[in-house]
Design an enzyme around this catalytic site. Structure first.
Site, PDB file in Angstrom:
ATOM      1  CE  LYS A 183      40.310  -5.352 -22.854  1.00  0.00           C
ATOM      2  NZ  LYS A 183      38.865  -6.307 -23.640  1.00  0.00           N
ATOM      3  CB  SER A 237      39.465  -5.269 -27.678  1.00  0.00           C
ATOM      4  OG  SER A 237      38.591  -5.999 -25.821  1.00  0.00           O
ATOM      5  CB  SER A 277      37.040  -8.592 -26.415  1.00  0.00           C
ATOM      6  OG  SER A 277      37.023  -8.463 -27.386  1.00  0.00           O
TER       7      SER A 277
HETATM    8  N1  GLN Z   1      36.269  -8.128 -31.917  1.00  0.00           N
HETATM    9  C1  GLN Z   1      34.958  -7.544 -31.631  1.00  0.00           C
HETATM   10  C2  GLN Z   1      34.483  -5.571 -32.045  1.00  0.00           C
HETATM   11  O1  GLN Z   1      35.596  -5.051 -32.518  1.00  0.00           O
HETATM   12  C3  GLN Z   1      34.543  -7.254 -30.239  1.00  0.00           C
HETATM   13  C4  GLN Z   1      35.271  -7.016 -29.404  1.00  0.00           C
HETATM   14  C5  GLN Z   1      34.867  -6.963 -27.812  1.00  0.00           C
HETATM   15  O2  GLN Z   1      34.518  -8.699 -27.408  1.00  0.00           O
HETATM   16  N2  GLN Z   1      35.339  -6.407 -27.071  1.00  0.00           N
HETATM   17  O3  GLN Z   1      33.403  -5.544 -31.552  1.00  0.00           O
END
Ligand code: GLN
Length: 485
Positions: free
Chosen positions: A79, A154, A178
Site C-alpha cells: 500500500k 482505504s 481499511s
Molecule cells: N474508513 C475508515 C476511515 O475513513 C477507516 C480507514 C482506515 O482504516 N484507514 O477512517
C-alpha cells in the site's frame, strides 16, 4: 507460461524451491498480468517493474545457493502508505506526489531481507481516510468482481491487486477497517493484527493509537506465512510490544472442536443487509458442524463506537498531519513572500476534501473548551468498549460478525454523503478501538458479489483466529472463486 491468477504464496514458493519456475519467470508472468488487467481496475499507483526484475534476479541467485526462505522470490504489492526507500510513496495525496522516502518501513525491510519482489505500490484513499478509494487524489480503483463498484478502502488497491491476481500477497494498513473491509469487498483474506504486534516504523501515520499493518492474501495459510515475516518487536516503534516468537503458519490445522464462538447481536443491526446476515448464518452453521459452540452475546456499547472513532481518529490525524507544512518535505507552495501564506496555500492545495474535513473535525475536538466534552469523553467510552470485549473474551475464544454491512457498493453511491460512507466500517471500527486482532475471510456471495466474515480474537491471539479461519477454508470453497477479469 505460468498462470498466476489463482496462484497462492505457498504454491509459488513450492514452484520456486523446486526450481520449476524462476523468480524472474514468475515476476514476468505477474508483470504481464498487471499489463493486461490493471488498466481495467487501476489497483496500482506506481509500477516498479525494473526493480522487480532486478530483485527477482537476486532472489534466483539466493535460491540457486540454497538460501530459500518462505517468501524468497515471491512478488508482493505494498500500500502506498508504507515508505519504500527510493520508490515514490504518495499516500495517494498531492501532498506527497513526488516524495521518495530515504528509508524503508520496518515491514518492507523485513520482507526485503527475505527476498520478496516488489511489483508495485497500491492505490488507496488519501492518507488512508475513506472506505472506497474514491478519496485517492489520483484515481478510483475498481472492484475486480464488478468494475462499476468500489473495492472498499482505504487499502482498496492492495485488496483488488490480490483479488485480480496481480500479486499473491499485499500489505495494507487498518485504522478502522481499511484491511478487513476491502478484503471482504474483493473476496480475499485480510488480517488486522493486534495493536503492537507489527512495527509501524515507516508507516505514514493517520491515527496512531489505532493504525496497524497487515497482510492481504488469497487464503488463510498464506496470510499466516506473511504474518510470520512481518510480526515482531521493533524498538523504533514505541508501541511495539515484545512477544514470544510465534509460528503462525505452524499452528494451523488440527481440530477446532469445542471452541467457543460468541456472536454479538449488535453487529447484525444498523444497516446490515439480509444477504449479509444470511451468509454469516450459513458460515456459523459450518462452525457448528466443525464442533464449535456458538452462542449469541451482547456488546451493548457497540452503538457508540462510530462516534468515538470519529472523535479520536480525526483528533490524532489533525496532530499527525500538522507536519505537512511545505517546509520539511512534500508539496510546497513557494510563489509568495509570506511564510504564513505559503503554509496556508501548501495545505489548501496539497490536501483533498476528506483530509481537510478530518483535520477540521480533529482540531475542533481538541480545542480548548471542547477538549473535555469531546476528546476526553471519547476516551472514556473507548475504555468501556474495551472492557466489554474483555468480558466477552472471558467466555469466548473468538467472536464472529459480518465484516461489512453490505456487499460492495457502486462507485459514486456514497461519495457525496460522508456519514453513509462512515457507516460501512460499523463492524470493523470497534476492533481498532479495543486494539484487538481481526481477520476477514471469504464468507460467501450474493448475486455474484462478495461477502466477508470477520473473526475477532483476544489481544495477541492471532493464532486462534487464523486457526478458525483456516478450518473454515478446509470445508468451504468461497476462497477459491475467482473474479472474471
Ligand atoms: N474508513 C475508515 C476511515 O475513513 C477507516 C480507514 C482506515 O482504516 N484507514 O477512517
Amino acid at each position: 507460461m505460468i498462470d498466476v491468477k489463482s496462484l497462492t504464496v505457498i504454491e509459488a514458493g513450492k514452484l520456486l524451491k523446486a526450481k520449476e519456475v524462476s523468480s524472474v519467470e514468475l515476476t514476468r508472468a505477474y508483470l504481464d498480468r498487471i499489463d493486461a488487467v490493471d488498466p481495467k481496475i487501476q489497483a496500482l499507483m506506481t509500477l516498479t517493474d525494473e526493480l522487480a526484475l532486478a530483485q527477482a534476479k537476486e532472489a534466483d541467485a539466493r535460491i540457486a545457493g540454497g538460501d530459500v526462505e518462505a517468501l524468497t522470490g515471491v512478488p508482493i504489492v505494498f500500500k502506498d502508505v508504507l515508505c519504500t526507500k527510493g520508490i515514490r510513496t504518495t499516500c495517494s495525496s498531492k501532498m506527497l506526489e513526488n516524495f521518495i522516502p530515504p528509508y524503508d518501513a520496518a515491514v518492507v525491510e523485513r520482507l526485503r531481507s527475505r527476498g520478496v519482489v516488489i511489483v508495485g505500490k497500491a492505490n488507496m484513499d488519501e492518507f488512508a481516510m475513506g472506505s472506497s478509494t474514491e478519496n485517492s487524489a489520483y484515481f478510483t480503483t475498481r472492484n475486480p468482481w464488478d468494475i462499476s463498484r468500489v473495492p472498499g478502502g482505504s487499502s482498496g488497491g492492495s485488496a483488488a491487486a490480490v483479488a485480480a491476481g496481480l500479486a499473491p500477497a499485499a500489505l495494507g494498513s487498518d485504522t478502522g477497517g481499511s484491511i478487513r473491509q476491502p478484503a471482504a469487498f474483493c473476496s480475499v483474506v485480510g488480517l488486522k493484527p493486534t495493536y503492537g504486534l507489527v512495527s509501524r516504523f515507516g508507516l505514514i501515520a493517520f491515527a496512531s493509537s489505532l493504525d496497524q499493518i497487515g497482510p492481504f492474501t488469497r487464503d488463510v495459510a498464506d496470510n499466516a506465512l506473511v504474518l510470520n515475516a512481518i510480526a515482531g518487536y521493533d524498538p523504533r516503534d514505541s508501541t511495539s510490544v515484545p512477544q514470544p516468537e510465534t509460528d503462525y503458519y505452524g499452528c494451523l490445522g488440527g481440530s477446532v472442536k469445542g471452541m467457543k464462538i460468541g456472536v454479538p447481536k449488535e453487529y447484525f443491526a444498523q444497516g446490515v443487509t439480509l444477504q449479509v446476515k444470511a451468509a454469516v448464518d450459513t458460515a456459523l452453521r459450518v462452525y457448528e458442524d466443525l464442533g464449535c459452540e456458538i452462542e449469541e452475546c451482547s456488546l451493548p456499547t457497540t452503538d457508540a463506537a462510530l462516534a468515538v472513532y470519529y472523535i479520536i481518529a480525526p483528533s490524532e490525524a489533525s496532530a499527525n498531519l500538522a507536519r505537512y507544512d511545505g517546509v520539511k518535505y512534500g508539496y510546497s507552495f513557494k510563489d509568495t513572500d509570506s511564510m504564513w501564506q505559503a503554509m496556508e496555500k501548501t495545505r489548501a492545495i496539497g490536501f483533498g476534501p476528506e483530509v481537510k474535513r478530518r483535520i477540521m473535525l480533529g482540531t475542533y475536538a481538541l480545542s480548548a473548551g471542547y477538549y473535555d466534552a469531546w476528546y476526553v469523553k471519547a476516551q472514556k467510552v473507548r475504555t468501556v468498549i474495551r472492557r466489554e470485549f474483555d468480558a466477552a473474551f472471558e467466555r469466548y475464544d473468538a467472536l464472529v460478525t459480518p465484516t461489512a454491512p453490505t456487499v460492495p457498493f457502486k462507485i459514486g453511491e456514497k461519495a457525496a454523503d460522508p456519514f453513509s460512507m462512515y457507516l460501512s466500517d460499523i463492524c470493523t471500527i470497534p476492533v481498532n478501538i479495543a486494539g484487538l486482532p481481526g481477520i476477514s475471510i471469504q464468507g460467501g456471495f450474493a448475486e455474484g458479489l462478495p461477502i466477508g466474515l470477520q473473526i475477532i480474537g483476544k489481544p495477541f491471539a492471532e493464532k486462534t483466529i487464523l486457526k478458525l479461519g483456516h478450518a473454515f477454508q478446509q470445508v468451504t470453497e468461497w476462497h477459491k472463486r475467482l473474479p472474471n477479469i
